[in-house]
Design a protein around this motif. Structure first.
Motif, PDB file in Angstrom:
ATOM      1  N   VAL A   1       6.241  30.304  54.148  1.00 39.86           N
ATOM      2  CA  VAL A   1       7.143  29.284  53.577  1.00 39.86           C
ATOM      3  C   VAL A   1       8.487  29.335  54.299  1.00 39.86           C
ATOM      4  N   GLU A   2       8.958  30.542  54.566  1.00 38.53           N
ATOM      5  CA  GLU A   2      10.246  30.668  55.270  1.00 38.53           C
ATOM      6  C   GLU A   2      10.153  30.044  56.651  1.00 38.53           C
ATOM      7  N   ALA A   3       9.065  30.302  57.337  1.00 39.37           N
ATOM      8  CA  ALA A   3       8.929  29.820  58.717  1.00 39.37           C
ATOM      9  C   ALA A   3       8.699  28.314  58.793  1.00 39.37           C
ATOM     10  N   HIS A   4       7.982  27.760  57.838  1.00 41.99           N
ATOM     11  CA  HIS A   4       7.555  26.351  57.958  1.00 41.99           C
ATOM     12  C   HIS A   4       8.292  25.373  57.066  1.00 41.99           C
ATOM     13  N   HIS A   5       8.968  25.867  56.038  1.00 45.75           N
ATOM     14  CA  HIS A   5       9.695  24.966  55.135  1.00 45.75           C
ATOM     15  C   HIS A   5      11.193  25.273  55.107  1.00 45.75           C
TER      16      HIS A   5
ATOM     17  N   LEU B   1      14.729  24.196  48.165  1.00 41.41           N
ATOM     18  CA  LEU B   1      15.327  25.097  47.164  1.00 41.41           C
ATOM     19  C   LEU B   1      14.870  24.738  45.755  1.00 41.41           C
ATOM     20  N   ASP B   2      14.585  23.460  45.515  1.00 39.58           N
ATOM     21  CA  ASP B   2      14.037  23.077  44.203  1.00 39.58           C
ATOM     22  C   ASP B   2      12.750  23.854  43.918  1.00 39.58           C
ATOM     23  N   VAL B   3      11.922  24.008  44.971  1.00 34.47           N
ATOM     24  CA  VAL B   3      10.657  24.742  44.810  1.00 34.47           C
ATOM     25  C   VAL B   3      10.917  26.223  44.570  1.00 34.47           C
ATOM     26  N   TYR B   4      11.846  26.790  45.346  1.00 33.97           N
ATOM     27  CA  TYR B   4      12.185  28.213  45.169  1.00 33.97           C
ATOM     28  C   TYR B   4      12.708  28.474  43.748  1.00 33.97           C
TER      29      TYR B   4
ATOM     30  N   THR C   1      29.479  28.852  56.969  1.00 35.34           N
ATOM     31  CA  THR C   1      29.506  27.382  56.866  1.00 35.34           C
ATOM     32  C   THR C   1      30.135  27.005  55.519  1.00 35.34           C
ATOM     33  N   PRO C   2      30.538  25.731  55.367  1.00 35.09           N
ATOM     34  CA  PRO C   2      31.089  25.284  54.070  1.00 35.09           C
ATOM     35  C   PRO C   2      29.979  24.933  53.060  1.00 35.09           C
ATOM     36  N   HIS C   3      28.739  25.336  53.327  1.00 33.06           N
ATOM     37  CA  HIS C   3      27.620  24.863  52.498  1.00 33.06           C
ATOM     38  C   HIS C   3      27.002  25.910  51.572  1.00 33.06           C
ATOM     39  N   ALA C   4      27.675  27.034  51.419  1.00 34.25           N
ATOM     40  CA  ALA C   4      27.178  28.048  50.467  1.00 34.25           C
ATOM     41  C   ALA C   4      27.124  27.440  49.061  1.00 34.25           C
ATOM     42  N   SER C   5      27.992  26.502  48.786  1.00 35.39           N
ATOM     43  CA  SER C   5      28.064  25.907  47.433  1.00 35.39           C
ATOM     44  C   SER C   5      26.777  25.173  47.060  1.00 35.39           C
ATOM     45  N   LEU C   6      25.976  24.842  48.077  1.00 41.69           N
ATOM     46  CA  LEU C   6      24.669  24.213  47.788  1.00 41.69           C
ATOM     47  C   LEU C   6      23.866  25.067  46.820  1.00 41.69           C
ATOM     48  N   PHE C   7      24.032  26.400  46.943  1.00 43.97           N
ATOM     49  CA  PHE C   7      23.219  27.327  46.145  1.00 43.97           C
ATOM     50  C   PHE C   7      23.732  27.449  44.708  1.00 43.97           C
ATOM     51  N   ASP C   8      24.931  26.914  44.459  1.00 42.40           N
ATOM     52  CA  ASP C   8      25.488  27.004  43.097  1.00 42.40           C
ATOM     53  C   ASP C   8      24.625  26.264  42.070  1.00 42.40           C
ATOM     54  N   SER C   9      23.826  25.317  42.548  1.00 42.20           N
ATOM     55  CA  SER C   9      22.958  24.557  41.609  1.00 42.20           C
ATOM     56  C   SER C   9      21.671  25.313  41.298  1.00 42.20           C
ATOM     57  N   TYR C  10      21.515  26.493  41.898  1.00 34.40           N
ATOM     58  CA  TYR C  10      20.247  27.225  41.763  1.00 34.40           C
ATOM     59  C   TYR C  10      20.491  28.657  41.290  1.00 34.40           C
ATOM     60  N   PRO C  11      20.674  28.864  39.998  1.00 32.23           N
ATOM     61  CA  PRO C  11      21.025  30.197  39.477  1.00 32.23           C
ATOM     62  C   PRO C  11      20.009  31.290  39.793  1.00 32.23           C
ATOM     63  N   HIS C  12      18.711  30.952  39.742  1.00 28.72           N
ATOM     64  CA  HIS C  12      17.713  31.997  40.026  1.00 28.72           C
ATOM     65  C   HIS C  12      17.746  32.396  41.503  1.00 28.72           C
ATOM     66  N   ILE C  13      17.975  31.420  42.363  1.00 28.43           N
ATOM     67  CA  ILE C  13      18.071  31.721  43.804  1.00 28.43           C
ATOM     68  C   ILE C  13      19.327  32.552  44.079  1.00 28.43           C
ATOM     69  N   LYS C  14      20.430  32.189  43.419  1.00 27.80           N
ATOM     70  CA  LYS C  14      21.676  32.961  43.633  1.00 27.80           C
ATOM     71  C   LYS C  14      21.497  34.412  43.184  1.00 27.80           C
TER      72      LYS C  14
END
Ligand code: GS8
Length: 222
Positions: A105-109, A148-151, A186-199
């Motif tokens: 999944v990491e390599a292909h998605h 990330l929705d899937v993760y 990058t300025p995009h770490a905030s993308l992960f703020d919507s994903y508590p389990h991933i964080k």
């Protein structure tokens, strides 16, 4: 026994993947610099190590390997000292299958969605002096959100601490190098703020001493 050699420093994300595995199993290694800006990676000497002219390559005695995920699995397979160290979980076919699945999944998605953000926001500005192409970045962020929705759904549904189960594995480690750059450079770490389990998962991954150590050598400076 001469130490194993990694051709390419931790500044190169794929070399950092290999070094993280070497740190996890406690194997002594030598880093052999490859001068990217002088295009040393495209020279005959390095092509003999890696026929695609890419970084890293890896030498263990008479063996010369390339492709960082394959090198990493070699290191983990050969040098794991205990079941605890066995980040491929090959003593348990079901667990190993989950490790393999999330490694794929990491390599292909995951990586294909994340890579353009990394190159546009980190590598090209540092090495070429360019500014990020916001169209490419925007499209990649959208792709990454879908991944990330899937993760997030997976981690939430399984309540697992890690991707393959309640054990740290190569599947988690495999996500380290590029995610680290996105989070810190990058300025995009905030993308992960919507994903508590991933964080929460990422915090557990970055608590590993091996990754903390390698991360201090990864900054890509202009
Ligand atoms: N699938 C291979 C990718 C290696 C790679 O792209 N290496 C980069 C530097 S590290 O990010 C590289 O060598 N880029 C120059 C090029 O591709 O010509 C691996 O995992 O080893």
């Amino acid at each position: 026994m001469a130490p194993v050699k990694v051709f390419g420093s931790a500044v190169f994300a794929n070399a950092a993947r290999v070094m993280a595995c070497l740190e996890e199993v406690g194997v002594e290694y030598e880093v052999v610099e490859v001068d990217y800006m002088a295009r040393e990676h495209k020279g005959l000497k390095h092509l003999a190590r890696n026929p695609f002219g890419q970084i890293p390559a890896f030498q263990d005695g008479d063996i010369m390997l390339f492709e960082s995920r394959a090198i990493s699995k070699y290191v983990l397979r050969k040098y794991a000292k205990s079941a605890q160290d066995d980040l491929l979980r090959e003593g348990n076919p079901e667990e190993a299958a989950m490790v393999d699945a999330w490694t794929e999944v990491e390599a292909h998605h995951y990586f294909p969605a994340m890579a353009p953000i990394f190159y546009e926001c980190v590598v090209y500005p540092a090495r070429l002096g360019t500014v990020p192409d916001q169209k490419i970045v925007g499209e990649s962020l959208e792709k990454l959100r879908k991944v990330l929705d899937v993760y997030e759904a997976h981690l939430s549904r399984t309540k697992s601490k890690y991707l393959a189960g309640n054990f740290f594995s190569f599947a988690d480690l495999n996500h380290f190098p590029f995610t680290f750059h996105i989070m810190t450079a990058t300025p995009h770490a905030s993308l992960f703020d919507s994903y508590p389990h991933i964080k929460a998962w990422w915090a557990r991954v970055m608590a590993r001493p091996s990754l903390k150590k390698i991360s201090t050598h990864m900054e890509i400076k202009p």
